[in-house]
Design a protein around this motif. Structure first.
Motif, PDB file in Angstrom:
ATOM      1  N   SER A  15       0.753  -1.103   0.124  1.00 19.39           N
ATOM      2  CA  SER A  15       0.044   0.020   0.173  1.00 19.39           C
ATOM      3  C   SER A  15       0.928   1.197  -0.081  1.00 19.39           C
ATOM      4  O   SER A  15       1.989   1.051   0.303  1.00 19.39           O
ATOM      5  CB  SER A  15      -0.831   0.084   1.150  1.00 19.39           C
ATOM      6  OG  SER A  15      -0.019   0.208   2.475  1.00 19.39           O
TER       7      SER A  15
ATOM      8  N   TRP B 173      -6.765  -0.232   5.304  1.00 17.34           N
ATOM      9  CA  TRP B 173      -7.933  -0.840   5.120  1.00 17.34           C
ATOM     10  C   TRP B 173      -8.839  -1.181   6.238  1.00 17.34           C
ATOM     11  O   TRP B 173      -8.402  -1.347   7.352  1.00 17.34           O
ATOM     12  CB  TRP B 173      -7.334  -2.251   4.499  1.00 17.34           C
ATOM     13  CG  TRP B 173      -6.474  -2.330   3.354  1.00 17.34           C
ATOM     14  CD1 TRP B 173      -6.555  -1.935   2.168  1.00 17.34           C
ATOM     15  CD2 TRP B 173      -5.107  -2.614   3.568  1.00 17.34           C
ATOM     16  NE1 TRP B 173      -5.602  -1.820   1.362  1.00 17.34           N
ATOM     17  CE2 TRP B 173      -4.523  -2.172   2.227  1.00 17.34           C
ATOM     18  CE3 TRP B 173      -4.297  -3.415   4.332  1.00 17.34           C
ATOM     19  CZ2 TRP B 173      -3.236  -2.797   1.673  1.00 17.34           C
ATOM     20  CZ3 TRP B 173      -3.146  -3.891   3.923  1.00 17.34           C
ATOM     21  CH2 TRP B 173      -2.581  -3.524   2.717  1.00 17.34           C
TER      22      TRP B 173
ATOM     23  N   THR C  85     -11.602   1.420   2.596  1.00 16.50           N
ATOM     24  CA  THR C  85     -10.266   2.030   2.775  1.00 16.50           C
ATOM     25  C   THR C  85     -10.633   3.219   3.490  1.00 16.50           C
ATOM     26  O   THR C  85     -11.603   4.055   3.175  1.00 16.50           O
ATOM     27  CB  THR C  85      -9.582   2.359   1.335  1.00 16.50           C
ATOM     28  OG1 THR C  85      -9.564   1.351   0.504  1.00 16.50           O
ATOM     29  CG2 THR C  85      -8.154   2.592   1.649  1.00 16.50           C
TER      30      THR C  85
ATOM     31  N   HIS D 174      -7.116   5.723  -2.385  1.00 14.44           N
ATOM     32  CA  HIS D 174      -7.534   4.751  -1.532  1.00 14.44           C
ATOM     33  C   HIS D 174      -8.500   3.671  -2.516  1.00 14.44           C
ATOM     34  O   HIS D 174      -8.651   2.699  -2.193  1.00 14.44           O
ATOM     35  CB  HIS D 174      -8.837   5.495  -0.680  1.00 14.44           C
ATOM     36  CG  HIS D 174      -9.916   6.450  -1.367  1.00 14.44           C
ATOM     37  ND1 HIS D 174      -9.651   7.689  -2.119  1.00 14.44           N
ATOM     38  CD2 HIS D 174     -11.249   6.256  -1.459  1.00 14.44           C
ATOM     39  CE1 HIS D 174     -10.733   7.975  -2.689  1.00 14.44           C
ATOM     40  NE2 HIS D 174     -11.722   7.311  -2.331  1.00 14.44           N
TER      41      HIS D 174
ATOM     42  N   ASP E  48      -5.465   1.324  -3.489  1.00 13.45           N
ATOM     43  CA  ASP E  48      -4.990   0.571  -2.420  1.00 13.45           C
ATOM     44  C   ASP E  48      -5.948  -0.614  -2.097  1.00 13.45           C
ATOM     45  O   ASP E  48      -5.977  -1.657  -1.622  1.00 13.45           O
ATOM     46  CB  ASP E  48      -4.569   1.200  -0.969  1.00 13.45           C
ATOM     47  CG  ASP E  48      -3.246   2.058  -1.032  1.00 13.45           C
ATOM     48  OD1 ASP E  48      -2.792   1.990  -2.218  1.00 13.45           O
ATOM     49  OD2 ASP E  48      -2.735   2.444  -0.349  1.00 13.45           O
ATOM     50  N   GLY E  49      -7.246   0.050  -2.000  1.00 13.88           N
ATOM     51  CA  GLY E  49      -8.355  -1.168  -1.632  1.00 13.88           C
ATOM     52  C   GLY E  49      -8.552  -2.214  -2.817  1.00 13.88           C
ATOM     53  O   GLY E  49      -8.907  -3.165  -2.412  1.00 13.88           O
TER      54      GLY E  49
END
Length: 327
Positions: A188, A195, A231, A245, A248-249
Motif C-alpha cells: 500500500s 484498510w 479504505t 484509496h 489500495d483497496g
C-alpha cells in the motif's frame, strides 16, 4: 425526431449523474481525509507515523545509503511520539515507529552523531512504546525469496473462477481470519495499510447489504459469508492522493480473493459502483465507519464438489501488452 435526440438526452443524463457522483466523492474526501493533520486523532496520527517511519525503513534497507538522509524523518517521528505520549491510546504504528527510530540512530555511521545522541536521550521517555516485532529492515536472501515461487503458477492462477453458488455451509471464522492475514501482506502507499474489512455470516445483515448491491439477485440469498472491503480516507493527506484509496483497496481486494483461493475457498467480487443514495442508505443500516470508503463486496463460500462457472475467457495478451517507448 425522438430517435435522433434520444442519444443526446441519454448522454446528458449520464454526464449530470457523473457530476453528481463526483461531487459526492469530493465532499467525502474533504470531510474525512487526513489533510487537517490533527495528531490528537489516534488513527490519523498512526497513518502519519507509518508514512514517516516507512521512509526510514527504506533508508535502512539500501545497501549503499546516503549518510545524511533520514534525519528529517527521524525528527518527525520524535514529534509524533510526543503527541502519542499525551494519550494512553497507543496505536500499532506509534509503537513500531520507536523501534525504527532506534535502529536508525544506532546505525554505525549515526550512533556518534550529536543528533543521534540528542534523540536517544529524548526517546528514553517513551519506553512504554515497546514492540516485540521486527521493524526497520533485515537481511533477505535469494533463498528466502524462492520460498514463494510456485512450482506451477499457471495452475494456481488459471484455476480461480468466480463462483456464484456455494456449498450450504458457513465458512469457519478461522478460515476467514487466515485469508485476511495472508491478504494483509498486500503493498500500500507508504505502507499505510489503510484498510477496513467487515465480515458477516448473519442472513439478516447479508440481506441488507445485498439489497443495495446490484447484480446478486439470482444467487445472493445463497451466499454463506459476505465481506465488505473498505479504505480509510484519514490515511490520505494531499490532493494528489485523492484517488489512492481506490487503488489500495482494489489491490487488497484481489489479494483477498487469491488468499481465499490458496486455501480452497471460493469468492465472487461484487462491485460497489453504487449511487450516492445507496451508499448513504447502507451506511445508515450497518456499522461501517463514516471515513471508510466502500471498495467492493465479496461473496465467500466453500465450493461444491461440482460447479458451473462462466468461461470468462481472457483477451489475448497482445491486445493488452506493449513495450513502453518515448514519443
Amino acid at each position: 425526431m425522438w430517435r435522433l435526440i434520444r442519444p443526446y438526452i441519454r448522454n446528458l443524463y449520464r454526464m449530470l449523474n457523473a457530476l453528481r457522483y463526483f461531487i459526492y466523492d469530493y465532499k467525502r474526501y474533504l470531510k474525512y481525509s487526513g489533510f487537517k493533520s490533527d495528531f490528537g486523532d489516534d488513527e490519523l496520527r498512526n497513518y502519519n507515523s507509518v508514512m514517516v517511519y516507512h521512509g526510514l525503513e527504506k533508508s535502512l534497507s539500501y545497501k549503499e545509503r546516503n549518510q545524511n538522509s533520514g534525519w528529517k524523518n527521524a525528527y518527525q517521528i520524535l514529534d509524533l511520539l510526543k503527541e502519542a505520549s499525551k494519550t494512553t491510546r497507543f496505536g500499532y504504528h506509534d509503537i513500531a515507529s520507536l523501534q525504527v527510530l532506534e535502529k536508525f540512530i544506532n546505525l554505525p555511521e549515526n550512533i556518534n552523531d550529536k543528533r543521534a545522541v540528542k534523540i536517544n536521550e529524548e526517546i528514553k521517555k517513551y519506553k512504554q512504546f515497546k514492540s516485540n516485532e521486527n521493524h526497520g529492515a533485515f537481511e533477505y536472501t535469494n533463498q528466502d525469496y524462492k520460498k514463494g515461487v510456485l512450482e506451477n503458477p499457471e495452475q494456481f492462477f488459471f484455476s480461480r473462477y468466480s463462483l456464484r453458488e456455494f456449498k450450504n455451509k458457513i465458512v469457519k471464522h478461522e478460515d476467514i481470519n487466515r485469508a485476511v492475514k495472508l491478504a494483509m501482506k498486500t503493498p500500500s502507499v507508504c505502507n499505510r495499510q489503510a484498510w477496513g474489512i467487515y465480515h458477516t455470516s448473519k442472513q439478516e445483515i447479508k440481506d441488507v447489504v445485498l439489497k443495495y448491491q446490484h447484480g446478486n439477485k439470482p444467487f445472493g440469498v445463497k451466499i454463506p459469508n459476505l465481506i465488505i472491503v473498505t479504505t480509510d480516507l484519514k490515511a490520505f493527506f494531499s490532493a494528489d492522493e485523492h484517488y489512492q484509496h481506490w487503488i489500495d483497496g482494489g489491490i487488497l481486494s484481489m489479494s483477498l480473493m487469491y488468499a481465499f483461493h490458496s486455501i480452497g475457498i471460493a469468492t465472487c467480487a461484487l462491485n460497489w459502483s453504487a449511487k450516492p443514495k445507496n451508499d448513504l442508505e447502507l451506511r445508515n443500516k450497518i456499522n461501517i465507519k463514516d471515513n471508510h470508503t466502500i471498495i467492493m463486496v465479496l461473496a465467500v463460500g466453500y465450493p461444491d464438489e461440482t460447479n458451473k462457472v462462466c468461461a470468462s475467457t481472457r483477451r489475448p495478451t497482445e491486445e493488452v501488452y506493449q513495450e513502453l517507448e518515448l514519443k
